[in-house]
Design an enzyme around this catalytic site. Structure first.
Site, PDB file in Angstrom:
ATOM      1  N   GLU A  57      -3.132 -54.578  12.040  1.00 58.73           N
ATOM      2  CA  GLU A  57      -2.844 -53.470  12.961  1.00 58.73           C
ATOM      3  C   GLU A  57      -3.451 -53.717  14.342  1.00 58.73           C
ATOM      4  OE1 GLU A  57      -4.315 -49.607  11.724  1.00 58.73           O
ATOM      5  OE2 GLU A  57      -3.300 -48.602  13.373  1.00 58.73           O
TER       6      GLU A  57
ATOM      7  N   LYS B 180       1.425 -53.671  11.423  1.00 60.80           N
ATOM      8  CA  LYS B 180       1.385 -52.234  11.758  1.00 60.80           C
ATOM      9  C   LYS B 180       1.168 -52.091  13.262  1.00 60.80           C
ATOM     10  CE  LYS B 180      -0.998 -47.921  10.676  1.00 60.80           C
ATOM     11  NZ  LYS B 180      -1.474 -47.072   9.594  1.00 60.80           N
TER      12      LYS B 180
END
Ligand code: 13P
Length: 340
Positions: free
Chosen positions: A177, A219
């Protein structure tokens, strides 16, 4: 390496029209959200709130995975059933946030670096034994006049790659992420430029650390103007900027991309995901879904307010929000579905 296991976990996480729920707020972040919603900030209220989430009826119809926080992975319902067992029974794969938050980065004023790499191998072994099959590590990239710097992006992406390698060694699918924050008054164009640079460096680092992209989920943030930008963008513009950037930077070997919501309203996050599917149906090499925290949880938390009598109403809102995100993944969401 447990390659087959990684590939099949990643495929299960990206299945059908499902997505992920991030319910991995650290104690500090969870308490901050509780304070804003007028909920007492204690371990018991955090437990009760997470019980509300995992016991939501039919949640497994909407979610393929749920990301837990260290405190939560050991917790149980009032009746003594471990949350992780409830999730598994509902067909939801348990995941775990393994970063230990961000701190100021030495020599890089205004920029953050993520902690948690020391001892990570041992923690991953323990989480695998507890039943976690995927993990999350969040790096934050801040846009301001002078930032982000190349040095900060490189250090953060290097850590993401080291984390991903350790996860795969332990049969755990890493969610990587790299969040370009929405804070600030920057333009959509600036967010696009910074996100592109960040993703390019990330995939270079993943390659250098020999991470198998077939067992990784990305992500990212959507490409949006800053929250304080005077010029906000239309839904189709955000969808186009986001997908074209991802097509440029994310190799087709990556099985899936699951967006964070980043401070967007639940309705907008859903509408943006939907527009990406409407516009690019059949043209995406990877699955494209959601891994929202606030954009799924916020309406439910606001109505719960820490009171037992509101649990059912909160669960209904949580389920409805996740179902709308399923519709968005099918490209079938319309704003009138918001009306009760
Ligand atoms: P938000 O959807 O609230 O941005 O949270 C996603 C997440 O997991 C951040 O790490």
């Amino acid at each position: 390496m447990k390659t087959e296991e990684l590939i099949s976990t990643a495929a299960a996480l990206m299945a059908g029209d499902k997505g992920l729920l991030a319910m991995d707020e650290s104690i500090g972040t969870c308490n901050k959200r509780f304070e804003e919603a007028g909920i007492p900030q204690t371990i018991e209220y955090r437990r009760a709130y997470r019980e509300l989430i995992v016991t939501t009826p039919n949640l497994g119809n909407c979610l393929s995975g749920a990301i837990l926080f260290d405190e939560t992975i050991y917790q149980s319902t009032k009746k003594g059933v471990l949350f992780i067992d409830i999730l598994k029974k509902a067909g939801i794969i348990p995941g775990i946030k393994v970063d230990e938050g961000t701190v100021n980065m030495a020599n890089f004023p205004g920029e953050k670096i993520t902690e948690g790499i020391d001892g990570l191998r041992q923690r991953l072994e323990k989480y695998y034994d507890l039943g976690a099959r995927f993990a999350k590590w969040r790096a934050v990239i801040t846009i301001s006049g002078e930032t982000p710097t190349k040095g900060s992006i490189e250090a953060n992406m290097h850590l993401l790659a080291r984390y991903a390698a350790l996860c795969q060694e332990n049969g755990i699918v890493p969610i990587v992420e790299p969040e370009v924050l929405m804070d600030g008054d920057h333009s959509l164009k600036k967010c696009k430029k910074v996100t592109e640079k960040t993703l390019k460096i990330l995939f270079k680092e993943l390659e250098k650390q020999k991470v198998d992209l077939r067992g990784v989920i990305l992500k990212p943030n959507m490409i949006l103007p800053g929250l304080k930008s005077a010029k906000q963008a239309g839904i189709d513009k955000v969808a186009k900027a986001t997908v074209t950037t991802l097509l440029k930077c994310v190799p087709p070997t990556v099985p899936g991309i699951a967006f964070l919501s980043g401070g967007q309203s639940p309705e907008l996050a859903t509408a943006h995901l939907n527009a990406m599917h409407v516009k690019y149906k059949g043209k995406l090499p990877w699955a494209l879904t959601f891994s929202f925290a606030r954009a799924i949880q916020q309406p439910a938390m606001d109505i719960w307010r820490g009171e037992d009598k509101n649990v059912k109403a909160a669960q209904k809102l949580l389920f409805e929000r996740a179902s709308l995100d399923n519709a968005a993944r099918r490209g079938e969401y319309t704003p009138d579905m918001e009306k009760k």
